[in-house]
Design a protein around this motif. Structure first.
Motif, PDB file in Angstrom:
ATOM      1  N   GLN A 228       0.834  -1.193   0.000  1.00  0.00           N
ATOM      2  CA  GLN A 228       0.000   0.000   0.000  1.00  0.00           C
ATOM      3  C   GLN A 228       0.870   1.245   0.000  1.00  0.00           C
ATOM      4  OE1 GLN A 228      -3.335   0.496  -0.041  1.00  0.00           O
ATOM      5  NE2 GLN A 228      -3.861  -1.664  -0.157  1.00  0.00           N
ATOM      6  N   VAL A 229       0.433   2.244  -0.710  1.00  0.00           N
ATOM      7  CA  VAL A 229       1.088   3.549  -0.737  1.00  0.00           C
ATOM      8  C   VAL A 229       0.031   4.587  -0.368  1.00  0.00           C
ATOM      9  CG1 VAL A 229       2.291   5.254  -2.137  1.00  0.00           C
ATOM     10  CG2 VAL A 229       2.714   2.814  -2.518  1.00  0.00           C
ATOM     11  N   GLN A 230       0.361   5.437   0.579  1.00  0.00           N
ATOM     12  CA  GLN A 230      -0.537   6.523   0.958  1.00  0.00           C
ATOM     13  C   GLN A 230       0.021   7.836   0.434  1.00  0.00           C
ATOM     14  OE1 GLN A 230       0.636   4.369   3.720  1.00  0.00           O
ATOM     15  NE2 GLN A 230      -1.004   3.039   2.989  1.00  0.00           N
ATOM     16  N   LEU A 231      -0.861   8.717  -0.015  1.00  0.00           N
ATOM     17  CA  LEU A 231      -0.451  10.013  -0.537  1.00  0.00           C
ATOM     18  C   LEU A 231      -1.292  11.114   0.099  1.00  0.00           C
ATOM     19  CD1 LEU A 231      -0.934   7.928  -3.298  1.00  0.00           C
ATOM     20  CD2 LEU A 231       0.752   9.564  -4.063  1.00  0.00           C
TER      21      LEU A 231
ATOM     22  N   SER B 195       6.827   2.254  -5.774  1.00  0.00           N
ATOM     23  CA  SER B 195       6.221   3.129  -6.786  1.00  0.00           C
ATOM     24  C   SER B 195       7.233   3.442  -7.882  1.00  0.00           C
ATOM     25  CB  SER B 195       5.695   4.414  -6.148  1.00  0.00           C
ATOM     26  OG  SER B 195       6.735   5.171  -5.615  1.00  0.00           O
ATOM     27  N   ALA B 196       6.757   3.427  -9.101  1.00  0.00           N
ATOM     28  CA  ALA B 196       7.611   3.692 -10.253  1.00  0.00           C
ATOM     29  C   ALA B 196       7.535   5.145 -10.697  1.00  0.00           C
ATOM     30  CB  ALA B 196       7.205   2.791 -11.413  1.00  0.00           C
ATOM     31  N   ALA B 197       6.385   5.746 -10.474  1.00  0.00           N
ATOM     32  CA  ALA B 197       6.190   7.128 -10.905  1.00  0.00           C
ATOM     33  C   ALA B 197       5.123   7.782 -10.048  1.00  0.00           C
ATOM     34  CB  ALA B 197       5.770   7.185 -12.379  1.00  0.00           C
TER      35      ALA B 197
ATOM     36  N   PHE C 117       5.212  -0.660 -14.187  1.00  0.00           N
ATOM     37  CA  PHE C 117       6.299  -0.194 -15.030  1.00  0.00           C
ATOM     38  C   PHE C 117       5.767  -0.061 -16.463  1.00  0.00           C
ATOM     39  CE2 PHE C 117       9.728   0.103 -12.103  1.00  0.00           C
ATOM     40  CZ  PHE C 117       9.319  -0.691 -11.056  1.00  0.00           C
ATOM     41  N   LEU C 118       5.531   1.209 -16.821  1.00  0.00           N
ATOM     42  CA  LEU C 118       4.879   1.526 -18.091  1.00  0.00           C
ATOM     43  C   LEU C 118       5.777   2.418 -18.934  1.00  0.00           C
ATOM     44  CD1 LEU C 118       1.405   2.509 -16.583  1.00  0.00           C
ATOM     45  CD2 LEU C 118       2.052   0.275 -17.488  1.00  0.00           C
ATOM     46  N   SER C 119       5.442   2.540 -20.180  1.00  0.00           N
ATOM     47  CA  SER C 119       6.153   3.474 -21.053  1.00  0.00           C
ATOM     48  C   SER C 119       5.464   4.831 -21.053  1.00  0.00           C
ATOM     49  CB  SER C 119       6.218   2.930 -22.479  1.00  0.00           C
ATOM     50  OG  SER C 119       4.908   2.719 -22.975  1.00  0.00           O
ATOM     51  N   ASP C 120       4.220   4.862 -20.586  1.00  0.00           N
ATOM     52  CA  ASP C 120       3.426   6.087 -20.632  1.00  0.00           C
ATOM     53  C   ASP C 120       2.667   6.236 -19.326  1.00  0.00           C
ATOM     54  OD1 ASP C 120       0.822   7.360 -22.905  1.00  0.00           O
ATOM     55  OD2 ASP C 120       1.711   8.164 -21.077  1.00  0.00           O
ATOM     56  N   TYR C 121       2.949   7.334 -18.613  1.00  0.00           N
ATOM     57  CA  TYR C 121       2.285   7.580 -17.332  1.00  0.00           C
ATOM     58  C   TYR C 121       1.302   8.745 -17.417  1.00  0.00           C
ATOM     59  CZ  TYR C 121       5.481   4.367 -15.027  1.00  0.00           C
ATOM     60  OH  TYR C 121       6.161   3.246 -14.636  1.00  0.00           O
ATOM     61  N   THR C 122       0.747   9.006 -18.574  1.00  0.00           N
ATOM     62  CA  THR C 122      -0.189  10.115 -18.709  1.00  0.00           C
ATOM     63  C   THR C 122      -1.644   9.710 -18.524  1.00  0.00           C
ATOM     64  OG1 THR C 122      -0.366   9.844 -21.099  1.00  0.00           O
ATOM     65  CG2 THR C 122       1.369  11.310 -20.296  1.00  0.00           C
ATOM     66  N   GLY C 123      -1.918   8.443 -18.454  1.00  0.00           N
ATOM     67  CA  GLY C 123      -3.284   7.966 -18.307  1.00  0.00           C
ATOM     68  C   GLY C 123      -3.653   7.650 -16.868  1.00  0.00           C
ATOM     69  N   ILE C 124      -4.920   7.904 -16.540  1.00  0.00           N
ATOM     70  CA  ILE C 124      -5.403   7.646 -15.187  1.00  0.00           C
ATOM     71  C   ILE C 124      -5.233   6.181 -14.806  1.00  0.00           C
ATOM     72  CG2 ILE C 124      -7.500   7.571 -13.783  1.00  0.00           C
ATOM     73  CD1 ILE C 124      -8.417  10.084 -15.229  1.00  0.00           C
ATOM     74  N   ARG C 125      -5.463   5.302 -15.749  1.00  0.00           N
ATOM     75  CA  ARG C 125      -5.401   3.872 -15.450  1.00  0.00           C
ATOM     76  C   ARG C 125      -3.998   3.396 -15.114  1.00  0.00           C
ATOM     77  NH1 ARG C 125      -9.470   1.120 -19.969  1.00  0.00           N
ATOM     78  NH2 ARG C 125     -11.366   2.194 -19.265  1.00  0.00           N
TER      79      ARG C 125
ATOM     80  N   ALA D 271      -0.934  11.024  -7.607  1.00  0.00           N
ATOM     81  CA  ALA D 271      -1.171   9.593  -7.744  1.00  0.00           C
ATOM     82  C   ALA D 271       0.159   8.877  -7.907  1.00  0.00           C
ATOM     83  CB  ALA D 271      -2.067   9.333  -8.944  1.00  0.00           C
ATOM     84  N   ALA D 272       0.207   7.660  -7.410  1.00  0.00           N
ATOM     85  CA  ALA D 272       1.415   6.846  -7.519  1.00  0.00           C
ATOM     86  C   ALA D 272       1.122   5.599  -8.339  1.00  0.00           C
ATOM     87  CB  ALA D 272       1.926   6.452  -6.136  1.00  0.00           C
ATOM     88  N   SER D 273       2.103   5.235  -9.133  1.00  0.00           N
ATOM     89  CA  SER D 273       1.976   4.032  -9.941  1.00  0.00           C
ATOM     90  C   SER D 273       3.056   3.042  -9.541  1.00  0.00           C
ATOM     91  CB  SER D 273       2.127   4.373 -11.425  1.00  0.00           C
ATOM     92  OG  SER D 273       2.153   3.194 -12.201  1.00  0.00           O
ATOM     93  N   THR D 274       2.659   1.785  -9.314  1.00  0.00           N
ATOM     94  CA  THR D 274       3.623   0.724  -9.061  1.00  0.00           C
ATOM     95  C   THR D 274       3.812  -0.132 -10.310  1.00  0.00           C
ATOM     96  OG1 THR D 274       1.887  -0.745  -8.239  1.00  0.00           O
ATOM     97  CG2 THR D 274       3.029   0.620  -6.611  1.00  0.00           C
TER      98      THR D 274
END
Length: 125
Positions: free
Chosen positions: A1-4, A31-33, A102-110, A97-100
């Protein structure tokens, strides 16, 4: 879990500046980004900026490029969004928002799986 937890929002006149902070806790090493999004009344949530923890690369929406700067402090587990030359159309609730993933594009909500509660930014004309 990550809290922000976001902070730093408020009311500012057009042309002014604000700095938002997003403090992360929990499994922050996973988290990656971290990204910033915003949502104005009656509109969909939209991408603002993102930063990758590894390497520190950043990416911005065209609407904020040249005015906003995203940065991170690994020691404090905090990501900042410096907003300059604010315009009334920047008025919105800003979310980090934090993403765990590993993507090439972090501009999308999903691409993000953890979200903060949001902080209101109001820019008066």
């Amino acid at each position: 879990q990550v809290q922000l937890v976001e902070s730093g929002g408020g009311l500012v006149q057009a042309g002014g500046s604000l700095r938002l902070s997003c403090t992360t806790s929990g499994r922050t090493f996973s988290s990656a980004a971290v990204g910033w999004f915003r949502q104005a009344p009656g509109k969909e949530r939209e991408f603002v900026a993102t930063i990758r923890w590894s390497g520190g690369s950043t990416y911005y929406a065209d609407s904020v490029k040249g005015r906003f700067t995203i940065s991170g402090n690994n020691a404090k587990n905090t990501v900042y969004l410096q907003m300059n030359s604010l315009k009334p159309e920047d008025t919105a609730v800003y979310y980090c928002a934090a993403s765990t993933k590993f993507l090439s594009d972090y501009t999308g909500i999903r691409g993000y799986n953890y979200w903060g509660q949001g902080t209101q930014v109001t820019v008066s004309s």
